[in-house]
Enzyme design. Structure first.
Site, mmCIF file in Angstrom:
data_model
loop_
_atom_site.group_PDB
_atom_site.id
_atom_site.type_symbol
_atom_site.label_atom_id
_atom_site.label_comp_id
_atom_site.label_asym_id
_atom_site.label_seq_id
_atom_site.Cartn_x
_atom_site.Cartn_y
_atom_site.Cartn_z
ATOM 1 N N SER A 33 0.850 -1.202 0.000
ATOM 2 C CA SER A 33 0.000 0.000 0.000
ATOM 3 C C SER A 33 0.878 1.242 0.000
ATOM 4 O O SER A 33 2.072 1.166 0.300
ATOM 5 C CB SER A 33 -0.868 -0.031 1.263
ATOM 6 O OG SER A 33 -1.427 1.235 1.539
ATOM 7 N N TYR A 88 -3.472 -0.174 9.916
ATOM 8 C CA TYR A 88 -3.294 -0.521 8.494
ATOM 9 C C TYR A 88 -1.870 -0.178 8.045
ATOM 10 O O TYR A 88 -1.194 -0.989 7.397
ATOM 11 C CB TYR A 88 -4.335 0.248 7.685
ATOM 12 C CG TYR A 88 -4.397 -0.063 6.208
ATOM 13 C CD1 TYR A 88 -5.048 -1.193 5.747
ATOM 14 C CD2 TYR A 88 -3.839 0.804 5.271
ATOM 15 C CE1 TYR A 88 -5.137 -1.463 4.377
ATOM 16 C CE2 TYR A 88 -3.920 0.547 3.908
ATOM 17 C CZ TYR A 88 -4.572 -0.585 3.466
ATOM 18 O OH TYR A 88 -4.664 -0.846 2.114
HETATM 19 C C1 GCO Z 1 -6.993 5.139 3.014
HETATM 20 C C2 GCO Z 1 -7.139 4.209 1.829
HETATM 21 C C3 GCO Z 1 -5.841 3.496 1.567
HETATM 22 C C4 GCO Z 1 -5.908 2.750 0.273
HETATM 23 C C5 GCO Z 1 -4.617 2.159 -0.227
HETATM 24 C C6 GCO Z 1 -3.547 3.184 -0.461
HETATM 25 O O1 GCO Z 1 -7.887 5.200 3.838
HETATM 26 O O2 GCO Z 1 -5.980 5.840 3.059
HETATM 27 O O3 GCO Z 1 -8.176 3.310 1.968
HETATM 28 O O4 GCO Z 1 -5.466 2.773 2.648
HETATM 29 O O5 GCO Z 1 -6.889 1.768 0.315
HETATM 30 O O6 GCO Z 1 -4.149 1.101 0.553
HETATM 31 O O7 GCO Z 1 -2.441 2.574 -1.035
#
Ligand code: GCO
Ligand code: CA
Length: 261
Positions: A145, A158
């Site tokens: 990501s 995340y």
């Molecule tokens: C967020 C997005 C990201 C994307 C992606 C970016 O809330 O910033 O959902 O997390 O999904 O992973 O590369």
């Protein structure tokens, strides 16, 4: 030249491929010739997904299991190897996001995100990797990501998981390159999927921000990921190890610019 990217006869397993980027990458692999196996977690979503693949002329085989459960992973990988064939390509795409400020984030929720986004790919890589190492052939692609490199308000778990997944990629590449198993990653930028639907709606400040922040000036289309996926799944990348290929319209290339320019 094109034989370099030909996946005919290769079994590809894509986790979380019932929708979104997983489905787009899975379709690209199938169109390059791979025999497609998809994993999902919800029976209803799997049924719809298999119809969507079929409508595209792709005969995908679906296996329902939770990638964070090692026992189920071992059992299902064994079944896939027996029923479909040796897994040549594994795409660890299944993931989740929770958008909550760190000060309000429950530790249990933090752990859940780490479990799905980081421990799941470890379990799957270990389980499939065992077969690949024994066969001296395999391709593993971890879906990273922008948050493998950058922080953003509300996505602490995340970002921690995706940063970890980048390093897991490098570590597995280090351990398995000598066995002709290439482990690499793809880092999607901001794509138009269900995951980003809540922050992509017209008028949402984040929508304008992303378009402005992306040098290409738009959200990614899931199909934009096809080429990178085929490359990292094919003979063309046999000496590429531990790389994260960012497909981001240039986001990581730039610091950005003031919004009024
Ligand atoms: C967020 C997005 C990201 C994307 C992606 C970016 O809330 O910033 O959902 O997390 O999904 O992973 O590369
Ligand atoms: Ca979608």
């Amino acid at each position: 030249m094109t034989h370099l990217f030909d996946l005919t006869g290769k079994v590809a397993l894509v986790t979380g491929a019932t929708h979104g980027l997983g489905m787009a990458m899975a379709k690209a692999l199938a169109k390059a010739g791979a025999t497609l196996v998809i994993n999902g977690n919800t029976p209803a979503k799997m049924e719809t997904a298999l119809q969507q693949y079929a409508a595209d002329g792709i005969d995908a085989k679906g296996y329902l299991f939770d990638v964070t459960n090692e026992e189920l992973a071992i059992e299902n990988i064994a079944r896939i190897e027996q029923e479909v064939g040796p897994i040549a390509i594994l795409v660890n795409n299944a993931g989740m996001i929770q958008r909550t400020p760190a000060l309000e984030m429950a530790v249990a929720d933090f752990r859940k995100v780490l479990d799905v986004d980081l421990t799941g790919p470890f379990i799957m890589s270990k389980t499939v990797g065992k077969h690949m190492v024994a066969r001296r052939a395999g391709k593993i692609i971890n879906i990273c990501s922008m948050m493998s490199e950058l922080g953003r308000d509300t996505v602490s778990a995340y970002a921690a998981a995706k940063g970890g997944l980048k390093m897991l990629t490098k570590n597995l590449a280090t351990e398995w390159a000598r066995y002709n198993v290439q482990v690499n990653g793809i880092g999607p930028g901001y794509f138009a999927t269900d995951q980003t639907a809540p922050i992509r709606v017209d008028g949402h400040p984040f929508n304008d921000f992303i378009i402005q922040r992306t040098p290409a000036g738009r959200w990614g289309d899931p199909e934009d990921l096809g080429g990178a996926t085929i490359f990292l799944a094919s003979k063309a990348s046999d000496f590429v190890n531990g790389q994260i290929l960012y497909v981001d319209g240039g986001i990581l290339a730039t610091i950005g610019k003031p919004s009024n320019e």
